[in-house]
Design an enzyme around this catalytic site. Sequence first.
Site, PDB file in Angstrom:
ATOM      1  N   PHE A 157      -7.994  -4.116  26.635  1.00 22.49           N
ATOM      2  CA  PHE A 157      -8.645  -4.337  27.917  1.00 22.49           C
ATOM      3  C   PHE A 157      -7.760  -5.043  28.946  1.00 22.49           C
ATOM      4  O   PHE A 157      -8.240  -5.485  29.973  1.00 22.49           O
ATOM      5  CB  PHE A 157      -9.931  -5.151  27.719  1.00 22.49           C
ATOM      6  N   GLY A 158      -6.478  -5.150  28.676  1.00 22.81           N
ATOM      7  CA  GLY A 158      -5.659  -5.807  29.676  1.00 22.81           C
ATOM      8  C   GLY A 158      -4.267  -6.142  29.197  1.00 22.81           C
ATOM      9  O   GLY A 158      -3.881  -5.841  28.067  1.00 22.81           O
ATOM     10  N   GLY A 214      -3.316  -5.603  25.281  1.00 17.95           N
ATOM     11  CA  GLY A 214      -4.461  -5.284  24.438  1.00 17.95           C
ATOM     12  C   GLY A 214      -5.245  -4.127  25.013  1.00 17.95           C
ATOM     13  O   GLY A 214      -4.844  -3.485  25.992  1.00 17.95           O
ATOM     14  N   GLY A 216       2.140  -9.785  26.547  1.00 14.86           N
ATOM     15  CA  GLY A 216       1.024  -9.428  25.670  1.00 14.86           C
ATOM     16  C   GLY A 216       0.279  -8.229  26.218  1.00 14.86           C
ATOM     17  O   GLY A 216       0.237  -7.997  27.425  1.00 14.86           O
ATOM     18  N   LYS A 221      -3.003 -13.049  33.306  1.00 14.92           N
ATOM     19  CA  LYS A 221      -3.718 -12.201  32.361  1.00 14.92           C
ATOM     20  C   LYS A 221      -4.643 -11.284  33.155  1.00 14.92           C
ATOM     21  O   LYS A 221      -5.611 -11.737  33.773  1.00 14.92           O
ATOM     22  CB  LYS A 221      -4.515 -13.061  31.381  1.00 14.92           C
ATOM     23  N   ASP A 258     -12.010 -18.520  17.833  1.00 14.76           N
ATOM     24  CA  ASP A 258     -10.916 -17.641  17.405  1.00 14.76           C
ATOM     25  C   ASP A 258      -9.630 -18.438  17.212  1.00 14.76           C
ATOM     26  O   ASP A 258      -8.546 -18.011  17.596  1.00 14.76           O
ATOM     27  CB  ASP A 258     -10.692 -16.519  18.416  1.00 14.76           C
TER      28      ASP A 258
END
Length: 715
Positions: free
Chosen positions: A21-22, A19, A17, A39, A136
């Site tokens: 910010f990371g 994104g 994964g 993560k 979420d």
Amino acid sequence: MNSNKFFEDYEKLKTVGQGAFGTATLYRRLNDGKQVVMKEVFLMDMDNSEKKSALNEVEILSNLNHPNIIKYLGSFQKEGSLVIIMEYADGGNLAQLINAKKHKNEIFTEKSILNILSQISAAISYMHTNKILHRDLKSANIFLNMNGNVKVGDFGISKMLNTRSQAQTVVGTPYYLSPEMCEGSDYNEKSDIWAIGCILYELACLRKPFEAMTLPVLVQKITACEYSNIPEIYSDELSQLVHSILQRDPVARPSAKYIHDTIVPKTAKKFEAQSAKISVSRERSILYKINNFGDDQQIIPQELPHKTIIDFSIGYSHSIVVTIDHCVHTWGENDFGQLGINNTQKQTFATIVKSLQHEKIIRCAAGRNFSLFLNAEGVVFSCGDAQQGCLGHGNWDSVQSPTIIEALMHEKIAKISCGDEHVVALSTEGRVFTWGSSKNGQLGQGHMQYRCSPLAIKLLNLTKIKDIFCGENETVLLTINGQVLVSGLNNYRKLGVADQEKIYLFTPVPIREKIKFVSIGLNHTMMLTENGVLIALGRNSEGQLGKGNFINYPQPQTIKLRNKITMIACGLNFTVAADNRNVVWFWGSSYKTYKNMPHKNSNSVLPLSKNRGEDTMIIKDFGIEESLDQFDSQCAKIPRSILAFYASPSNIKTGNVIYVGEIKIKAGNLYVLAHTTTPPPVKQFTDRDINKDTMSQIGGTTAAPTTLTSLPNMV
């Protein structure tokens, strides 16, 4: 924690994964092989509120301990980044599973939906008990492991609440936002419940309940609670649960605890009771022969046992069927012993090949007066005419009983296919063997001779083959990358190779799309891509390419129907296809006139009937969907529907369904294999019906003639 020493104990596998910010990276722990996700959050790129959110996730994760929540394993900071170590769910996420179901035209069973819902609601109930909102929840944040367990994850925007507080910040994925969040009002744990309802709806419908092209329209639909009902195949209790959750008033929505402890068990109990009532229905197969296309179309069910058919093959003079219990049934001409029953007597009805009863046969192939059988251990048997070498026994002697092909005993064969006078076998290692006649180059061995024993084909670049297909005088190989290799008769360039009437060595076809299935006809070829699009090659003088004209094209042509094509078969000068809605389509010439065909002005892909009853399982249609101008005296230039398999909502609700399993064409006849769960019809036999020499009593059922009284109803 010393981050450098920590990473020495792990092996990096892949990024799972990424994104703004990371990144999330999969690692394997060296001492025990355990896989974990790390993560990494780039704190240096964040403002204070974003840093607070990242640290919030660590705080929340460290306080959660539940079997349906992604487990927190630790955290540390390194070089301006926060690294969170979490449990790895090796089964992907729920969004991926839903998309896979949609792509395969499959649905979730109600039992599966309730199982997933039970686990999600258990996790959220635990969180709410601990005063934590997820905020979420969506299908992409519901993770799965290989054991089928559900794991709720991604708590980056979760919020801890005290007993009196309510959240006010609008966060979350738009499709799953509750009405109160859309309106900017205060919200609480009931917004998580709303998101659970959206996920529940997504499981039942394979789409989100609220979708729109723009955010304002989406918000309007959510706040108005505008969504369609779930399909009628699901129970009323499941439908009521969706409505009880997706309602505007948050107070009226049930709690996660009530969903888990009360609603799910109650719904499951009623579903199991209903399932018990219909458990007597068991899947079986019906093989239909269609020998005309037009107003005199005839659909004839073949006389076979009431069992599921796992494979079938039709030759010019005989037929083979393999049932789910690995029984082989043959019938037809038997001059060379091709039926495998140790004699040369013709069989009118399906007869069990007794010598194969204990061999666990899973595949079959019927050529011109010869037969092949493949068992679960990868052993190939053959019988019948050996004049062209098709039996593969190293001689030219015909045999009347299935005999092992000794030359292939060192290989585990995965697939077999044959033309009129040649055979192709594919091993589990991707190696190809051919034998029989190569008078048109179909063996791909570089000659025009006959061969009576299998020969391994040497391909350039050590290409690995994943599938094989045969025409009467052609062979097509598919590589693991979807590339197409061809050999054999290339009349009208039907194999996609220019300036070669006969191809003696396997030659690549310049097609960019990934091909998954190929059917070769007398003068044309159809290839089905992984995306359900057709690629047509060869002659089009009878409209068999489906282009709406009779122009012969030198290059491959793309054909798109309104629904996704799942099966394709080429005939002499026509093509038949089946789509993902169980509609069968026809185009080309069937040597019948269409001049007097009644015209229907219908644009429905499911042919309509004015008096369709609730018990209808099949609908037959002879209407032309567009205009009579699209047909000349013999040819259908564009695809038209000739048959649709249909089960009404009431049929489906009681477990009675029907769907297309496979289509094949031989000698101008179409064979459609249908699978159904309806009970077989009952027939009272007369003395005339019963022929002790040809009737096979199998497990309390009979292969003697029956009259279809309950399935299907023809309209």
